[in-house]
Structure formats: structure tokens, C-alpha cells
Design a protein around this motif. Structure first.
Motif, PDB file in Angstrom:
ATOM      1  N   LEU A 144       0.837  -1.203   0.000  1.00 28.38           N
ATOM      2  CA  LEU A 144       0.000   0.000   0.000  1.00 28.38           C
ATOM      3  C   LEU A 144       0.868   1.249   0.000  1.00 28.38           C
ATOM      4  O   LEU A 144       2.025   1.205   0.445  1.00 28.38           O
ATOM      5  CB  LEU A 144      -0.895   0.006   1.249  1.00 28.38           C
ATOM      6  N   ALA A 145       0.294   2.351  -0.476  1.00 32.42           N
ATOM      7  CA  ALA A 145       0.999   3.637  -0.455  1.00 32.42           C
ATOM      8  C   ALA A 145       1.386   3.967   0.988  1.00 32.42           C
ATOM      9  O   ALA A 145       0.640   3.670   1.923  1.00 32.42           O
ATOM     10  CB  ALA A 145       0.086   4.727  -1.005  1.00 32.42           C
ATOM     11  N   PHE A 146       2.536   4.605   1.152  1.00 34.07           N
ATOM     12  CA  PHE A 146       3.011   4.918   2.498  1.00 34.07           C
ATOM     13  C   PHE A 146       2.057   5.904   3.177  1.00 34.07           C
ATOM     14  O   PHE A 146       1.678   6.915   2.596  1.00 34.07           O
ATOM     15  CB  PHE A 146       4.425   5.513   2.431  1.00 34.07           C
ATOM     16  N   ALA A 147       1.676   5.590   4.400  1.00 33.24           N
ATOM     17  CA  ALA A 147       0.808   6.501   5.171  1.00 33.24           C
ATOM     18  C   ALA A 147       0.984   6.208   6.646  1.00 33.24           C
ATOM     19  O   ALA A 147       1.394   5.103   7.021  1.00 33.24           O
ATOM     20  CB  ALA A 147      -0.657   6.274   4.789  1.00 33.24           C
ATOM     21  N   LYS A 148       0.664   7.193   7.484  1.00 24.77           N
ATOM     22  CA  LYS A 148       0.670   6.960   8.931  1.00 24.77           C
ATOM     23  C   LYS A 148      -0.290   5.804   9.221  1.00 24.77           C
ATOM     24  O   LYS A 148      -1.457   5.841   8.817  1.00 24.77           O
ATOM     25  CB  LYS A 148       0.231   8.232   9.662  1.00 24.77           C
ATOM     26  N   THR A 149       0.213   4.774   9.902  1.00 23.23           N
ATOM     27  CA  THR A 149      -0.591   3.568  10.121  1.00 23.23           C
ATOM     28  C   THR A 149      -0.588   3.198  11.591  1.00 23.23           C
ATOM     29  O   THR A 149       0.462   3.208  12.241  1.00 23.23           O
ATOM     30  CB  THR A 149      -0.011   2.391   9.289  1.00 23.23           C
ATOM     31  N   VAL A 150      -1.767   2.876  12.110  1.00 19.45           N
ATOM     32  CA  VAL A 150      -1.879   2.324  13.460  1.00 19.45           C
ATOM     33  C   VAL A 150      -2.445   0.920  13.340  1.00 19.45           C
ATOM     34  O   VAL A 150      -3.052   0.561  12.316  1.00 19.45           O
ATOM     35  CB  VAL A 150      -2.773   3.202  14.370  1.00 19.45           C
ATOM     36  N   THR A 151      -2.236   0.118  14.396  1.00 22.51           N
ATOM     37  CA  THR A 151      -2.579  -1.302  14.264  1.00 22.51           C
ATOM     38  C   THR A 151      -3.719  -1.738  15.189  1.00 22.51           C
ATOM     39  O   THR A 151      -4.041  -2.913  15.238  1.00 22.51           O
ATOM     40  CB  THR A 151      -1.330  -2.165  14.541  1.00 22.51           C
ATOM     41  N   SER A 152      -4.292  -0.788  15.927  1.00 19.64           N
ATOM     42  CA  SER A 152      -5.424  -1.161  16.789  1.00 19.64           C
ATOM     43  C   SER A 152      -6.388   0.020  16.897  1.00 19.64           C
ATOM     44  O   SER A 152      -6.015   1.177  16.639  1.00 19.64           O
ATOM     45  CB  SER A 152      -4.934  -1.542  18.189  1.00 19.64           C
ATOM     46  N   ILE A 153      -7.605  -0.289  17.324  1.00 23.69           N
ATOM     47  CA  ILE A 153      -8.609   0.768  17.497  1.00 23.69           C
ATOM     48  C   ILE A 153      -8.178   1.735  18.603  1.00 23.69           C
ATOM     49  O   ILE A 153      -8.321   2.952  18.459  1.00 23.69           O
ATOM     50  CB  ILE A 153      -9.971   0.124  17.786  1.00 23.69           C
ATOM     51  N   ALA A 154      -7.608   1.201  19.666  1.00 23.45           N
ATOM     52  CA  ALA A 154      -7.147   2.072  20.767  1.00 23.45           C
ATOM     53  C   ALA A 154      -6.093   3.060  20.253  1.00 23.45           C
ATOM     54  O   ALA A 154      -6.139   4.251  20.587  1.00 23.45           O
ATOM     55  CB  ALA A 154      -6.579   1.219  21.901  1.00 23.45           C
ATOM     56  N   GLN A 155      -5.165   2.560  19.441  1.00 24.68           N
ATOM     57  CA  GLN A 155      -4.134   3.459  18.880  1.00 24.68           C
ATOM     58  C   GLN A 155      -4.767   4.502  17.959  1.00 24.68           C
ATOM     59  O   GLN A 155      -4.364   5.664  17.959  1.00 24.68           O
ATOM     60  CB  GLN A 155      -3.117   2.664  18.072  1.00 24.68           C
ATOM     61  N   ALA A 156      -5.747   4.069  17.172  1.00 19.09           N
ATOM     62  CA  ALA A 156      -6.409   5.014  16.252  1.00 19.09           C
ATOM     63  C   ALA A 156      -7.081   6.126  17.050  1.00 19.09           C
ATOM     64  O   ALA A 156      -6.940   7.313  16.732  1.00 19.09           O
ATOM     65  CB  ALA A 156      -7.432   4.274  15.386  1.00 19.09           C
ATOM     66  N   LEU A 157      -7.792   5.747  18.124  1.00 18.98           N
ATOM     67  CA  LEU A 157      -8.490   6.751  18.938  1.00 18.98           C
ATOM     68  C   LEU A 157      -7.493   7.713  19.574  1.00 18.98           C
ATOM     69  O   LEU A 157      -7.704   8.924  19.586  1.00 18.98           O
ATOM     70  CB  LEU A 157      -9.338   6.057  20.011  1.00 18.98           C
ATOM     71  N   ALA A 158      -6.386   7.162  20.079  1.00 22.58           N
ATOM     72  CA  ALA A 158      -5.371   8.015  20.716  1.00 22.58           C
ATOM     73  C   ALA A 158      -4.784   8.986  19.701  1.00 22.58           C
ATOM     74  O   ALA A 158      -4.583  10.175  19.989  1.00 22.58           O
ATOM     75  CB  ALA A 158      -4.269   7.141  21.323  1.00 22.58           C
ATOM     76  N   TYR A 159      -4.526   8.490  18.501  1.00 18.91           N
ATOM     77  CA  TYR A 159      -3.928   9.338  17.473  1.00 18.91           C
ATOM     78  C   TYR A 159      -4.893  10.451  17.044  1.00 18.91           C
ATOM     79  O   TYR A 159      -4.513  11.630  16.948  1.00 18.91           O
ATOM     80  CB  TYR A 159      -3.515   8.481  16.276  1.00 18.91           C
ATOM     81  N   ILE A 160      -6.133  10.080  16.829  1.00 14.20           N
ATOM     82  CA  ILE A 160      -7.133  11.059  16.386  1.00 14.20           C
ATOM     83  C   ILE A 160      -7.365  12.123  17.474  1.00 14.20           C
ATOM     84  O   ILE A 160      -7.515  13.304  17.189  1.00 14.20           O
ATOM     85  CB  ILE A 160      -8.458  10.345  16.017  1.00 14.20           C
ATOM     86  N   HIS A 161      -7.367  11.689  18.719  1.00 14.31           N
ATOM     87  CA  HIS A 161      -7.600  12.633  19.810  1.00 14.31           C
ATOM     88  C   HIS A 161      -6.338  13.379  20.224  1.00 14.31           C
ATOM     89  O   HIS A 161      -6.349  14.166  21.167  1.00 14.31           O
ATOM     90  CB  HIS A 161      -8.197  11.895  21.022  1.00 14.31           C
ATOM     91  N   GLY A 162      -5.233  13.092  19.499  1.00 15.68           N
ATOM     92  CA  GLY A 162      -4.005  13.828  19.763  1.00 15.68           C
ATOM     93  C   GLY A 162      -3.274  13.367  21.005  1.00 15.68           C
ATOM     94  O   GLY A 162      -2.385  14.062  21.499  1.00 15.68           O
ATOM     95  N   ASP A 163      -3.624  12.154  21.508  1.00 14.82           N
ATOM     96  CA  ASP A 163      -2.990  11.668  22.740  1.00 14.82           C
ATOM     97  C   ASP A 163      -1.773  10.787  22.450  1.00 14.82           C
ATOM     98  O   ASP A 163      -1.062  10.411  23.364  1.00 14.82           O
ATOM     99  CB  ASP A 163      -3.970  10.797  23.559  1.00 14.82           C
ATOM    100  N   ALA A 164      -1.616  10.395  21.174  1.00 15.62           N
ATOM    101  CA  ALA A 164      -0.537   9.446  20.860  1.00 15.62           C
ATOM    102  C   ALA A 164       0.810  10.144  20.932  1.00 15.62           C
ATOM    103  O   ALA A 164       0.922  11.334  20.647  1.00 15.62           O
ATOM    104  CB  ALA A 164      -0.743   8.869  19.467  1.00 15.62           C
ATOM    105  N   ALA A 165       1.842   9.376  21.323  1.00 15.64           N
ATOM    106  CA  ALA A 165       3.191   9.948  21.411  1.00 15.64           C
ATOM    107  C   ALA A 165       3.719  10.251  20.018  1.00 15.64           C
ATOM    108  O   ALA A 165       3.364   9.600  19.063  1.00 15.64           O
ATOM    109  CB  ALA A 165       4.097   8.957  22.098  1.00 15.64           C
TER     110      ALA A 165
END
Ligand code: NAP
Length: 243
Positions: free
Chosen positions: A222-243
Motif C-alpha cells: 500500500l501507499a506509504f501513510a501513517k498507520t496504526v494497528t489497533s482501534i485504541a491506537q487510532a483513537l489516541a492518534y485522532i484525539h491527539g494523545d498518541a506519542a
């Protein structure tokens, strides 16, 4: 926030539900392949966008804050088009992609680049359980010396040849049922994509337990893109909580 989730997977549904429950405005997009799909909370739109330029226009008209690609790991066209359209629309883009399964200790795994190649490789006289979807099923009739048990959510448009039997079912599947099914049909080979889903994992463990040879079709690039591997990580990233 206003989010578009490209869906068609259990993970996409779960993510949409979690985001709606956190108060976000969520639209889930489905391709429309399944007649009676399980629907997530929030808005749902169904059908292709008609290519990258139209998808870009749709994103701009709807003024999304985020585009989340939570399609199946083998839905490469949609993933790549969404990545490009989000880039062209100047929108934040995130891919949710479960890691693939790794082989259990007792497993006999053989990798194939395509489903067609896996079907062609079943040795004459053997019995394969095909769980890789609708793609390449026309190939089965070229293998009259083999038997195929084909499990799908919906019947194939053009039916199956005489050497194949259709089994309609919907995940999740349990280990004891998968073992019983493979025993009942005296399955020697399993043909599967490496979806990585917990809902369909049981066939992998059943095959390993029964020494059924697993033909595993590799994931597309797939084209290179920011990728997360779980729903918890996705939520953290979207809410700006991810490191
Ligand atoms: P694909 O080959 O990557 O996409 C083909 C075309 O279908 C896309 O170009 C797009 O049409 C349309 N499309 C695909 N996913 C869409 C979505 N979520 N919303 C709107 N349009 C979509 O896709 P596929 O492999 O056929 O998969 C179709 C759907 O089934 C996906 O949503 C995927 O998550 C789900 N699914 C796929 C698999 C699999 O093994 N491939 C397994 C389980 C579920 P336009 O170009 O017209 O926009």
C-alpha cells in the motif's frame, strides 16, 4: 470533529461506534458489495466514489477533518486512492491496519502471491477449504481432480463448479467449530488471506492442530501513510494523545 471512515470491516465498525460515542460526526463508507451489511453508528454512505478526483471533491465538499482508511488489508485500490485523495484535499489521513497473523508452532504455511496461484498449487486428489472471498473462484473449475469447500458471506454471482461446495456463513468463527468442519470435509489444505482479524483467526489454529497445510496469500503493498494497528491506537492518534 467530522470524520470519514472507509469501512467494510469489523474494525471500521468498532472505530466508528467508538468515535460516535465520543461525540464526533462520523460518516462510514461501504463499497456496497454485501447486500445486508452490518452497519455502524453514525451516517453511512454506500458505493464507490468514482476515482480519485471525485473522492477529492467529495472530501472537500463535506469538509472532513480526518479520513480514516479502515478497509480490509487486501482492498488496495481503495486504500491507495483514499491516501492520494486526502493528500490532494489537504486532509489528515490515518490507516488502521491490523498486523497479519503469525504461524502457530505446529503450522505448515506456504506463501502465495495470489489466490489463483494458491488454487493452482493444490495437489491433485486433495481437498481444500477456500476462505479467500469471491476473487478467482472461476479458477476452481480448472482443477476437477480436487475438491473445494468455499466459505462466503454471500453466494457467488456465477455459482460454483461441480467440484466445489458452497458454505454460507458470517464471522466470528470458533476454534471447535472450525476443527469439526475441517474434519467433516476431510480438508487437507486451507487457502486464506492473512487478514489478521481475531474474528476469523480460528481457522489458522484449527489448520495447525489438524496438520492441514495453509496456503497463505500475501498482503498487497500500500501507499506509504501513517498507520496504526489497533482501534485504541487510532483513537489516541485522532484525539491527539498518541506519542
Ligand atoms: P478495492 O478493490 O480496493 O476497491 C475497488 C473499488 O471499490 C474502489 O476503487 C472503490 O470504487 C470501491 N470501494 C472499495 N471500498 C470502498 C469503500 N469502503 N467505500 C466506498 N467505495 C469503496 O476493494 P475490495 O477489495 O473489492 O473491497 C471492497 C470492500 O470490501 C472494502 O470496503 C473492504 O474493506 C471490504 N472487504 C474486502 C475484503 C477483501 O478481501 N478485499 C475482505 C473483507 C471486506 P471507486 O474507485 O469508484 O471509488
Amino acid at each position: 470533529m467530522k470524520l470519514l471512515i472507509l469501512g467494510g470491516t469489523g474494525d471500521a465498525r468498532e472505530l466508528a461506534n467508538a468515535l460516535v460515542n465520543s461525540g464526533h460526526d462520523v460518516t462510514s463508507s461501504l463499497a456496497g458489495r454485501t447486500l445486508d451489511p452490518l452497519l455502524p453508528q453514525g451516517s453511512v454512505r454506500i458505493g464507490g466514489f468514482g476515482g480519485v478526483p471525485r473522492l477529492r471533491s467529495y472530501l472537500l465538499e463535506e469538509k472532513f477533518d480526518w479520513v480514516i482508511d479502515a478497509t480490509h488489508p487486501y482492498a488496495a485500490d481503495m486504500s491507495n486512492q483514499a491516501c492520494l485523495a486526502a493528500e490532494l484535499a489537504g486532509m489528515r489521513f490515518l490507516r488502521l491496519e491490523r498486523p497479519g497473523w503469525t504461524a502457530p508452532a505446529e503450522a505448515i504455511w506456504v506463501g502465495f502471491p495470489t489466490i489463483a496461484a494458491a488454487i493452482d498449487a493444490v495437489p491433485p486428489g486433495y481437498r481444500a477449504f477456500v476462505t479467500s472471498g469471491h476473487e478467482s473462484l472461476d479458477r476452481l473449475e480448472r482443477r476437477p481432480e480436487c475438491f473445494f469447500l468455499v466459505r462466503l458471506i454471500e453466494a457467488p454471482e456465477h455459482g460454483l463448479p461441480d467440484n466445489a461446495q458452497l458454505l454460507l456463513a458470517r464471522p466470528p468463527y470458533r476454534l471447535k467449530d472450525e476443527i469439526a468442519l475441517m474434519r467433516e470435509y476431510e480438508i487437507s489444505h486451507l487457502i486464506t488471506k492473512n487478514s489478521g482479524s481475531t474474528q476469523t483467526r480460528a481457522k489458522i489454529d484449527a489448520a495447525a492442530a489438524l496438520h492441514v497445510v495453509t496456503y497463505i496469500v500475501g498482503r498487497p503493498k500500500l501507499a506509504f501513510a501513517k498507520t496504526v494497528t489497533s482501534i485504541a491506537q487510532a483513537l489516541a492518534y485522532i484525539h491527539g494523545d498518541a506519542a
